[in-house]
Motif scaffolding. Structure first.
Motif, PDB file in Angstrom:
ATOM      1  N   PRO A  19     -69.249  16.503  32.925  1.00  0.00           N
ATOM      2  CA  PRO A  19     -67.974  15.883  33.299  1.00  0.00           C
ATOM      3  C   PRO A  19     -67.446  16.370  34.656  1.00  0.00           C
ATOM      4  O   PRO A  19     -66.792  15.624  35.369  1.00  0.00           O
ATOM      5  CB  PRO A  19     -67.016  16.309  32.184  1.00  0.00           C
ATOM      6  CG  PRO A  19     -67.877  16.774  31.067  1.00  0.00           C
ATOM      7  CD  PRO A  19     -69.172  17.214  31.641  1.00  0.00           C
ATOM      8  N   SER A  20     -67.720  17.629  35.015  1.00  0.00           N
ATOM      9  CA  SER A  20     -67.274  18.144  36.314  1.00  0.00           C
ATOM     10  C   SER A  20     -68.108  19.375  36.646  1.00  0.00           C
ATOM     11  O   SER A  20     -68.867  19.855  35.809  1.00  0.00           O
ATOM     12  CB  SER A  20     -65.795  18.522  36.256  1.00  0.00           C
ATOM     13  OG  SER A  20     -65.655  19.708  35.509  1.00  0.00           O
ATOM     14  N   VAL A  21     -67.944  19.875  37.863  1.00  0.00           N
ATOM     15  CA  VAL A  21     -68.715  21.063  38.255  1.00  0.00           C
ATOM     16  C   VAL A  21     -68.216  22.327  37.557  1.00  0.00           C
ATOM     17  O   VAL A  21     -68.862  23.355  37.608  1.00  0.00           O
ATOM     18  CB  VAL A  21     -68.710  21.305  39.787  1.00  0.00           C
ATOM     19  CG1 VAL A  21     -69.478  20.223  40.517  1.00  0.00           C
ATOM     20  CG2 VAL A  21     -67.297  21.444  40.326  1.00  0.00           C
ATOM     21  N   TYR A  22     -67.053  22.229  36.928  1.00  0.00           N
ATOM     22  CA  TYR A  22     -66.566  23.415  36.220  1.00  0.00           C
ATOM     23  C   TYR A  22     -66.590  23.239  34.705  1.00  0.00           C
ATOM     24  O   TYR A  22     -65.905  23.937  33.971  1.00  0.00           O
ATOM     25  CB  TYR A  22     -65.164  23.831  36.719  1.00  0.00           C
ATOM     26  CG  TYR A  22     -64.142  22.726  36.792  1.00  0.00           C
ATOM     27  CD1 TYR A  22     -63.427  22.358  35.657  1.00  0.00           C
ATOM     28  CD2 TYR A  22     -63.899  22.057  37.981  1.00  0.00           C
ATOM     29  CE1 TYR A  22     -62.493  21.346  35.718  1.00  0.00           C
ATOM     30  CE2 TYR A  22     -62.960  21.051  38.055  1.00  0.00           C
ATOM     31  CZ  TYR A  22     -62.259  20.694  36.918  1.00  0.00           C
ATOM     32  OH  TYR A  22     -61.340  19.695  36.988  1.00  0.00           O
ATOM     33  N   GLN A  23     -67.377  22.292  34.276  1.00  0.00           N
ATOM     34  CA  GLN A  23     -67.502  22.069  32.835  1.00  0.00           C
ATOM     35  C   GLN A  23     -68.950  21.683  32.546  1.00  0.00           C
ATOM     36  O   GLN A  23     -69.291  20.501  32.522  1.00  0.00           O
ATOM     37  CB  GLN A  23     -66.557  20.945  32.431  1.00  0.00           C
ATOM     38  CG  GLN A  23     -66.172  20.975  30.979  1.00  0.00           C
ATOM     39  CD  GLN A  23     -65.221  19.837  30.668  1.00  0.00           C
ATOM     40  OE1 GLN A  23     -64.547  19.292  31.554  1.00  0.00           O
ATOM     41  NE2 GLN A  23     -65.183  19.433  29.404  1.00  0.00           N
ATOM     42  N   LEU A  24     -69.791  22.706  32.402  1.00  0.00           N
ATOM     43  CA  LEU A  24     -71.217  22.442  32.288  1.00  0.00           C
ATOM     44  C   LEU A  24     -71.627  22.158  30.843  1.00  0.00           C
ATOM     45  O   LEU A  24     -72.279  22.958  30.188  1.00  0.00           O
ATOM     46  CB  LEU A  24     -72.020  23.613  32.881  1.00  0.00           C
ATOM     47  CG  LEU A  24     -72.297  23.491  34.382  1.00  0.00           C
ATOM     48  CD1 LEU A  24     -71.027  23.432  35.194  1.00  0.00           C
ATOM     49  CD2 LEU A  24     -73.175  24.615  34.871  1.00  0.00           C
ATOM     50  N   SER A  25     -71.218  20.979  30.396  1.00  0.00           N
ATOM     51  CA  SER A  25     -71.587  20.577  29.047  1.00  0.00           C
ATOM     52  C   SER A  25     -71.975  19.104  29.045  1.00  0.00           C
ATOM     53  O   SER A  25     -71.684  18.367  29.984  1.00  0.00           O
ATOM     54  CB  SER A  25     -70.405  20.817  28.101  1.00  0.00           C
ATOM     55  OG  SER A  25     -69.278  20.118  28.564  1.00  0.00           O
ATOM     56  N   CYS A  26     -72.630  18.700  27.959  1.00  0.00           N
ATOM     57  CA  CYS A  26     -73.111  17.329  27.846  1.00  0.00           C
ATOM     58  C   CYS A  26     -71.920  16.363  27.678  1.00  0.00           C
ATOM     59  O   CYS A  26     -71.057  16.596  26.830  1.00  0.00           O
ATOM     60  CB  CYS A  26     -74.039  17.218  26.645  1.00  0.00           C
ATOM     61  SG  CYS A  26     -74.596  15.539  26.331  1.00  0.00           S
ATOM     62  N   PRO A  27     -71.875  15.290  28.473  1.00  0.00           N
ATOM     63  CA  PRO A  27     -70.746  14.358  28.352  1.00  0.00           C
ATOM     64  C   PRO A  27     -70.768  13.586  27.028  1.00  0.00           C
ATOM     65  O   PRO A  27     -69.741  13.078  26.593  1.00  0.00           O
ATOM     66  CB  PRO A  27     -70.944  13.411  29.539  1.00  0.00           C
ATOM     67  CG  PRO A  27     -72.392  13.502  29.873  1.00  0.00           C
ATOM     68  CD  PRO A  27     -72.835  14.881  29.498  1.00  0.00           C
ATOM     69  N   ASP A  28     -71.925  13.522  26.377  1.00  0.00           N
ATOM     70  CA  ASP A  28     -72.040  12.783  25.119  1.00  0.00           C
ATOM     71  C   ASP A  28     -71.737  13.638  23.895  1.00  0.00           C
ATOM     72  O   ASP A  28     -70.884  13.306  23.090  1.00  0.00           O
ATOM     73  CB  ASP A  28     -73.452  12.200  24.969  1.00  0.00           C
ATOM     74  CG  ASP A  28     -73.620  10.943  25.800  1.00  0.00           C
ATOM     75  OD1 ASP A  28     -72.627  10.538  26.449  1.00  0.00           O
ATOM     76  OD2 ASP A  28     -74.729  10.387  25.807  1.00  0.00           O
ATOM     77  N   CYS A  29     -72.457  14.770  23.779  1.00  0.00           N
ATOM     78  CA  CYS A  29     -72.325  15.550  22.546  1.00  0.00           C
ATOM     79  C   CYS A  29     -71.547  16.846  22.744  1.00  0.00           C
ATOM     80  O   CYS A  29     -71.253  17.548  21.780  1.00  0.00           O
ATOM     81  CB  CYS A  29     -73.705  15.837  21.960  1.00  0.00           C
ATOM     82  SG  CYS A  29     -74.660  17.004  22.910  1.00  0.00           S
ATOM     83  N   GLY A  30     -71.242  17.195  23.994  1.00  0.00           N
ATOM     84  CA  GLY A  30     -70.425  18.384  24.247  1.00  0.00           C
ATOM     85  C   GLY A  30     -71.180  19.700  24.241  1.00  0.00           C
ATOM     86  O   GLY A  30     -70.586  20.749  24.461  1.00  0.00           O
ATOM     87  N   THR A  31     -72.496  19.668  24.000  1.00  0.00           N
ATOM     88  CA  THR A  31     -73.267  20.913  23.977  1.00  0.00           C
ATOM     89  C   THR A  31     -73.278  21.554  25.366  1.00  0.00           C
ATOM     90  O   THR A  31     -73.546  20.870  26.357  1.00  0.00           O
ATOM     91  CB  THR A  31     -74.732  20.624  23.553  1.00  0.00           C
ATOM     92  OG1 THR A  31     -74.699  19.969  22.291  1.00  0.00           O
ATOM     93  CG2 THR A  31     -75.555  21.900  23.452  1.00  0.00           C
ATOM     94  N   PRO A  32     -72.979  22.868  25.442  1.00  0.00           N
ATOM     95  CA  PRO A  32     -73.034  23.528  26.745  1.00  0.00           C
ATOM     96  C   PRO A  32     -74.452  23.478  27.332  1.00  0.00           C
ATOM     97  O   PRO A  32     -75.435  23.626  26.587  1.00  0.00           O
ATOM     98  CB  PRO A  32     -72.638  24.972  26.430  1.00  0.00           C
ATOM     99  CG  PRO A  32     -71.913  24.903  25.124  1.00  0.00           C
ATOM    100  CD  PRO A  32     -72.554  23.770  24.374  1.00  0.00           C
ATOM    101  N   GLY A  33     -74.538  23.227  28.616  1.00  0.00           N
ATOM    102  CA  GLY A  33     -75.848  23.123  29.262  1.00  0.00           C
ATOM    103  C   GLY A  33     -76.143  24.340  30.095  1.00  0.00           C
ATOM    104  O   GLY A  33     -75.417  24.643  31.025  1.00  0.00           O
ATOM    105  N   GLN A  34     -77.187  25.080  29.727  1.00  0.00           N
ATOM    106  CA  GLN A  34     -77.500  26.304  30.455  1.00  0.00           C
ATOM    107  C   GLN A  34     -78.492  26.066  31.583  1.00  0.00           C
ATOM    108  O   GLN A  34     -78.657  26.898  32.453  1.00  0.00           O
ATOM    109  CB  GLN A  34     -78.064  27.357  29.507  1.00  0.00           C
ATOM    110  CG  GLN A  34     -77.084  27.671  28.393  1.00  0.00           C
ATOM    111  CD  GLN A  34     -77.411  28.949  27.674  1.00  0.00           C
ATOM    112  OE1 GLN A  34     -78.380  29.607  27.989  1.00  0.00           O
ATOM    113  NE2 GLN A  34     -76.606  29.301  26.704  1.00  0.00           N
ATOM    114  N   ARG A  35     -79.193  24.924  31.514  1.00  0.00           N
ATOM    115  CA  ARG A  35     -80.241  24.702  32.518  1.00  0.00           C
ATOM    116  C   ARG A  35     -79.776  23.671  33.544  1.00  0.00           C
ATOM    117  O   ARG A  35     -79.440  22.543  33.195  1.00  0.00           O
ATOM    118  CB  ARG A  35     -81.516  24.226  31.834  1.00  0.00           C
ATOM    119  CG  ARG A  35     -82.692  24.955  32.377  1.00  0.00           C
ATOM    120  CD  ARG A  35     -84.015  24.622  31.762  1.00  0.00           C
ATOM    121  NE  ARG A  35     -84.016  24.211  30.369  1.00  0.00           N
ATOM    122  CZ  ARG A  35     -84.895  23.320  29.904  1.00  0.00           C
ATOM    123  NH1 ARG A  35     -85.752  22.750  30.700  1.00  0.00           N
ATOM    124  NH2 ARG A  35     -84.888  23.005  28.631  1.00  0.00           N
TER     125      ARG A  35
END
Lengths: 228, 115
Positions: B83-99
């Motif tokens: 959703p933004s550069v300060y929210q590193l998560s999946c826009p669909d399921c909300g899982t945080p993205g580490q890669r």
């Protein structure tokens, strides 16, 4: 005038990355655990480092490189904990790079150093682009700075391995929202370990020492660490 | 502000590239710049022009292609734009993205040179 296209596909910081990789290999070979420290100016990097050096020096061999635009003040302060401190004055440059680190290490016997800390110039933007060959990067956030710093500077938080919240002794007076800070760190760097410390009172420092000792053990004896 | 350092590194690298190919007259430099690189596009354009002065690249033009931030979502098993550069998560399921898949690039892609 006609022009033609030439494919290049070259990383701009390739030279720095190559040098950082060579440094990292050297640190591994010599068995030195190298930790970079980044933060904004005034977040307590030097006070934290002073506590780290004096605490670790009880049973380990420690050294530090400290970056600043000008003055030798930080090095002088840290030498109270260990004589192995060198200042890197960058002049107008707002970050350290691998070449500065390599040069500053000249004539040091790394095999006689357990922990080497590299304190970057106080800056939350520029250091994120430059790999210094460190094994771990700590990003510091002080309780007096406000909880939303990670959201404002996501690249530096994301390029770090551990977040250290400093000046926790002032948290209450500054109305610091610890839960929000942790949430914000998690948002820009999912899964990052967060430790809270006060260099002044010493609270929380033991957890940092433990983390560093574990890291050193892992680096020197990977096979043992795998079993533990 | 480390855009000037970046611009100088770029010029060194392009000069090297040019020499290895027997000397190129560079008109346009195409750069890929990730939005998560920590480099400001406008500041780099400004710094590039300054840094080129007195070098063989003086008068060349820098064209920057912004590369979006893309993370890999372990839950969806897909690349996703957060959703933004300060929210590193999946826009669909909300899982945080580490890669991070793209977004950190600072890369000279190609050069337009006099034929």
């Amino acid at each position: 005038m006609t022009t033609r296209m030439v494919e290049v596909r070259a990383k701009v910081l390739k030279q720095n990355d190559l040098l950082a990789r060579a440094l990292r290999e050297r640190f591994t070979r010599e068995g030195t655990c190298v930790v970079g420290l980044v933060s904004s100016p005034g977040s307590g990097k030097t006070a934290f480092l002073e506590k780290l050096l004096s605490g670790l020096a009880r049973d380990s061999r420690v050294a530090a490189l400290v970056g600043d635009l000008a003055t030798e003040n930080d090095a002088a302060r840290l030498r109270r904990a260990t004589p192995n401190v060198r200042q890197i004055t960058t002049g107008t440059v707002c970050h350290l790079d691998a070449q500065m680190v390599e040069k500053a290490l000249e004539s040091w016997r790394l095999d006689r150093i357990d922990f080497l800390f590299i304190e970057n110039v106080g800056n939350l933007v520029c250091p994120s682009s430059y790999d210094l060959g460190e094994e771990l990067r700590f990003v510091l956030l002080s309780a007096t700075e406000g909880e939303d710093k990670p959201l404002k500077y996501p690249t530096i938080f994301n390029s770090s391995d551990v977040a250290i919240i400093t000046k926790m002794d002032l948290a209450e007076a500054a109305e610091f929202d610890l839960a929000a800070a942790r949430r914000n760190i998690e948002s820009v760097r999912p899964g990052m370990q967060v430790l809270e410390v006060s260099a002044k009172t010493g609270a929380g420092m033991q957890a940092v020492f433990d983390l560093l000792h574990a890291q050193l053990a892992r680096a020197r004896h990977p096979q043992v660490a795998a079993i533990l | 502000m480390h855009e000037l350092s970046i611009a100088i590194s770029m010029i060194d690298q392009i000069s090297e590239e040019s020499e290895s190919r027997g000397g190129l007259e560079v008109e346009v430099v195409h750069l890929k710049l990730g939005i998560f690189s920590g480099i400001d596009k406008e500041a780099l354009l400004f710094a590039y022009e300054l840094a080129c002065e007195g070098t063989p690249l003086q008068g060349s033009r820098l064209v920057i292609e912004s590369i979006p931030l893309v993370i890999y979502c372990d839950a969806c098993e897909k690349n996703r734009v957060p959703p933004s550069v300060y929210q590193l998560s999946c826009p669909d399921c909300g899982t945080p993205g580490q890669r991070i898949v793209t977004g950190r690039e600072i890369e000279v892609a190609s050069l337009e040179v006099v034929a």
